[in-house]
Write a protein that holds these residues in place. Structure first.
Motif, mmCIF file in Angstrom:
data_model
loop_
_atom_site.group_PDB
_atom_site.id
_atom_site.type_symbol
_atom_site.label_atom_id
_atom_site.label_comp_id
_atom_site.label_asym_id
_atom_site.label_seq_id
_atom_site.Cartn_x
_atom_site.Cartn_y
_atom_site.Cartn_z
ATOM 1 N N ARG A 1 11.285 48.851 64.400
ATOM 2 C CA ARG A 1 10.393 47.695 64.324
ATOM 3 C C ARG A 1 11.111 46.600 63.569
ATOM 4 N N GLY A 2 11.203 45.429 64.167
ATOM 5 C CA GLY A 2 11.940 44.403 63.443
ATOM 6 C C GLY A 2 11.804 43.033 64.047
ATOM 7 N N ALA A 3 10.865 42.882 64.943
ATOM 8 C CA ALA A 3 10.723 41.578 65.592
ATOM 9 C C ALA A 3 10.495 40.496 64.540
ATOM 10 N N GLY A 4 9.813 40.844 63.463
ATOM 11 C CA GLY A 4 9.529 39.889 62.408
ATOM 12 C C GLY A 4 10.779 39.384 61.729
ATOM 13 N N VAL A 5 11.652 40.303 61.334
ATOM 14 C CA VAL A 5 12.897 39.915 60.670
ATOM 15 C C VAL A 5 13.781 39.137 61.623
ATOM 16 N N ARG A 6 13.676 39.474 62.893
ATOM 17 C CA ARG A 6 14.589 38.914 63.864
ATOM 18 C C ARG A 6 14.461 37.405 63.982
ATOM 19 N N ALA A 7 13.229 36.949 63.966
ATOM 20 C CA ALA A 7 13.002 35.516 64.128
ATOM 21 C C ALA A 7 13.704 34.729 63.021
ATOM 22 N N LEU A 8 13.894 35.354 61.856
ATOM 23 C CA LEU A 8 14.455 34.659 60.699
ATOM 24 C C LEU A 8 15.901 34.235 60.894
ATOM 25 N N ALA A 9 16.692 35.055 61.581
ATOM 26 C CA ALA A 9 18.129 34.848 61.459
ATOM 27 C C ALA A 9 18.914 35.206 62.706
ATOM 28 N N ALA A 10 18.341 34.932 63.867
ATOM 29 C CA ALA A 10 19.045 35.322 65.089
ATOM 30 C C ALA A 10 20.311 34.502 65.303
ATOM 31 N N ASP A 11 20.356 33.257 64.770
ATOM 32 C CA ASP A 11 21.503 32.405 65.079
ATOM 33 C C ASP A 11 22.521 32.383 63.947
ATOM 34 N N ARG A 12 23.020 33.558 63.612
ATOM 35 C CA ARG A 12 24.125 33.608 62.660
ATOM 36 C C ARG A 12 24.914 34.896 62.911
ATOM 37 N N TRP A 13 26.117 34.929 62.361
ATOM 38 C CA TRP A 13 26.956 36.121 62.475
ATOM 39 C C TRP A 13 26.594 37.113 61.378
ATOM 40 N N PHE A 14 26.605 38.396 61.719
ATOM 41 C CA PHE A 14 26.394 39.464 60.732
ATOM 42 C C PHE A 14 27.536 40.471 60.823
ATOM 43 N N THR A 15 27.981 40.974 59.666
ATOM 44 C CA THR A 15 28.922 42.094 59.676
ATOM 45 C C THR A 15 28.150 43.345 60.081
ATOM 46 N N VAL A 16 28.728 44.148 60.968
ATOM 47 C CA VAL A 16 28.058 45.380 61.384
ATOM 48 C C VAL A 16 28.899 46.630 61.147
ATOM 49 N N MET A 17 30.207 46.474 60.931
ATOM 50 C CA MET A 17 31.047 47.661 60.732
ATOM 51 C C MET A 17 32.433 47.239 60.282
ATOM 52 N N ARG A 18 33.109 48.122 59.530
ATOM 53 C CA ARG A 18 34.526 47.895 59.249
ATOM 54 C C ARG A 18 35.282 48.083 60.560
ATOM 55 N N SER A 19 36.203 47.171 60.835
ATOM 56 C CA SER A 19 36.849 47.184 62.150
ATOM 57 C C SER A 19 37.593 48.491 62.423
ATOM 58 N N GLU A 20 38.266 49.054 61.403
ATOM 59 C CA GLU A 20 39.068 50.269 61.654
ATOM 60 C C GLU A 20 38.186 51.475 61.992
ATOM 61 N N GLU A 21 36.880 51.374 61.720
ATOM 62 C CA GLU A 21 35.997 52.502 62.043
ATOM 63 C C GLU A 21 35.583 52.523 63.507
ATOM 64 N N LEU A 22 35.832 51.424 64.215
ATOM 65 C CA LEU A 22 35.521 51.423 65.643
ATOM 66 C C LEU A 22 36.764 51.937 66.367
ATOM 67 N N VAL A 23 36.848 53.261 66.472
ATOM 68 C CA VAL A 23 38.053 53.913 66.981
ATOM 69 C C VAL A 23 38.055 53.895 68.516
ATOM 70 N N PRO A 24 39.247 54.064 69.125
ATOM 71 C CA PRO A 24 39.332 54.034 70.581
ATOM 72 C C PRO A 24 38.473 55.125 71.234
ATOM 73 N N ARG A 25 37.950 54.817 72.405
ATOM 74 C CA ARG A 25 37.207 55.772 73.235
ATOM 75 C C ARG A 25 35.984 56.364 72.519
ATOM 76 N N HIS A 26 35.407 55.574 71.632
ATOM 77 C CA HIS A 26 34.213 55.994 70.916
ATOM 78 C C HIS A 26 33.131 54.945 71.179
ATOM 79 N N VAL A 27 31.882 55.363 71.117
ATOM 80 C CA VAL A 27 30.786 54.396 71.198
ATOM 81 C C VAL A 27 29.987 54.510 69.908
#
Lengths: 235, 215
Positions: A10-36
């Motif tokens: 549930r988060g539609a409420g929070v979403r309206a606040l800040a949809a138009d900005r960049w957010f960090t979601v993960m350290r880049s090295e943790e997104l390893v090849p062939r992984h989702v």
């Protein structure tokens, strides 16, 4: 998050606040090849995957066919393959390239996964839910830093903010970015609002420690951030 | 070599503990028999014939030449000692390597109890389970596991224990960790666990089960 009831965030409420900005979601090295990887931003679940060209893809975590989570699918290097009926979605634009049940003709061009903007900046992956014409912000003028372990917190972003300001004497640069001066170094904290009851604290240290001290520093800050997490989760 | 009919596995197709034993039997390519066992809904584990093998009425049980062995982790230790002479899956030395595996087996037992309760509540509609407590306990453990695996990656290690090879501790934690979402225990906030699950699924001779997908 440890939100047991219901699969939907549930988060539609929070979403309206800040949809138009960049957010960090993960350290880049943790997104390893062939992984989702699986993450969430402002109540929206995201399947994150790195293609074999090194590009980072952020798809809505929902197959447009039957709604199954794409994060249980397969990263083939060029496409994300849904686990349920094998539909494949191309890196980049998310266009559907193959439907196993109908191999005789190419899938219609309108069939595609919902794709969010993603970028790599200063060792982190950034995602924006609305199209933006500016790159992610560069903190500390792009000076080298050590990315620390990201800390998920079972609390909303307002609560985490309050704890950072009170307990850590952190200075707010904007609603989602804080800095704190610690032992001749600067700690930058970036908040990822996952859903109403879930936030991730991403963190980086400037200047980076000596290589020999790296693991000890990572452990020290993981413990420090865990204390902030515990404070934010306390009833 | 063990003759094909020397070892018999009595297991529950859907249970976490039984899956652990099937995983190691496949990794070590141990020939065995596996007679069909209707645990749900047939309650074969409560039959007189099964209770004679295990008075606790729990799967898995293995029966070999002159012995009966119950308890998934005991069976893992036996199979590794008997069929993996190099000790890759269950090191016999040094003392700390042995103890670390034992420590994570204990952790896995706790995780399995919590995940199993949540799965039985959600999938088999079993009554009398405090599912909220089970999920809180599972998350408490998964949080510790995720942090441990994150630091393992930082030290360029792929598995729970410092060895280059996965151990029975990885098997024992893998089964409940890969099945937990069937008990509505989300792995959303455990990215290091999700990467470790992928590495595990890519091991040669990995075997899947209902609800477990390849990587």
């Amino acid at each position: 998050m440890a939100a047991p009831e219901g699969r939907a965030l549930r988060g539609a409420g929070v979403r309206a606040l800040a949809a138009d900005r960049w957010f960090t979601v993960m350290r880049s090295e943790e997104l390893v090849p062939r992984h989702v990887a699986q993450t969430a931003l402002l109540g929206q679940e995201i399947a994150l995957w790195r293609d074999d060209g090194g590009g980072v893809n952020a798809f809505e975590n929902r197959c447009p066919h039957r709604g199954v989570r794409l994060s249980i699918g397969q990263n083939t290097g060029l496409e994300l393959r849904c686990r349920y009926h094998g539909w494949r979605f191309a890196r980049g634009d998310g266009r559907c390239t193959h439907i196993p049940a109908d191999p005789s003709r190419p899938p219609p061009a309108v069939l595609r996964a919902t794709v969010y903007q993603a970028a790599v900046q200063q060792g982190f992956i950034w995602v924006a839910l609305s199209p933006l014409d500016r790159p992610p912000p560069s903190w500390g003028a792009g000076a080298p830093w050590l990315t620390l372990r990201s800390t998920p917190v079972d609390a909303g972003v307002e609560r985490v903010r309050a704890v950072l300001e009170a307990a850590a004497q952190a200075i707010a640069h904007d609603a989602y970015t804080f800095t704190s001066e610690v032992e001749q170094a600067r700690l930058t904290l970036m908040l990822q609002p996952m859903c109403e009851a879930g936030t991730v604290i991403h963190a980086a240290l400037t200047p980076p420690p000596l290589l020999a001290d790296r693991l000890a520093v990572l452990r020290q800050y993981a413990a420090r951030l865990a204390r902030l997490r515990d404070a934010a989760e306390a009833p | 070599m063990t003759p094909v009919d020397a070892l018999t596995l009595h297991d529950d197709e859907h249970g976490e503990d039984s899956y652990k034993v099937r995983l190691l039997l496949a990794f070590l390519q141990v020939p065995h028999r596996r007679p069909p066992m209707d645990v749900y809904p047939g309650e074969a584990h409560r039959s007189a014939a099964f209770l004679a093998l295990n008075p606790l009425g729990a799967c898995p049980v293995i029966v070999g030449e002159g012995f009966i062995l119950r308890d998934a982790h005991a069976i893992l230790q036996y199979l590794a000692a008997e069929h993996d002479p190099a000790g890759l899956w269950s090191p016999r030395a040094p003392p700390l390597a042995m103890a670390r595996v034992a420590m994570w087996l204990g952790f896995a037992a706790e995780l399995t109890i919590a995940v199993s309760a949540a799965r039985r509540h959600d999938m088999l509609l079993e009554r009398g389970i405090d599912v909220a407590v089970a999920r809180i306990q599972a998350h408490r453990l998964l949080r510790v596991l995720d942090e441990h695996l994150w630091f393992a990656e930082q030290e360029e290690r792929a598995w729970l224990c410092p060895q280059e090879h996965p151990t029975i501790a990885d098997i024992a934690c893998f089964a409940p960790a890969v099945l937990c979402e069937e008990g509505d225990i989300s792995r959303l906030t455990y990215p290091a666990i999700r990467r470790w699950l992928d590495r595990f699924k890519r091991l040669p001779d990995f075997t899947a089960m209902a609800g477990v997908f390849g990587a």
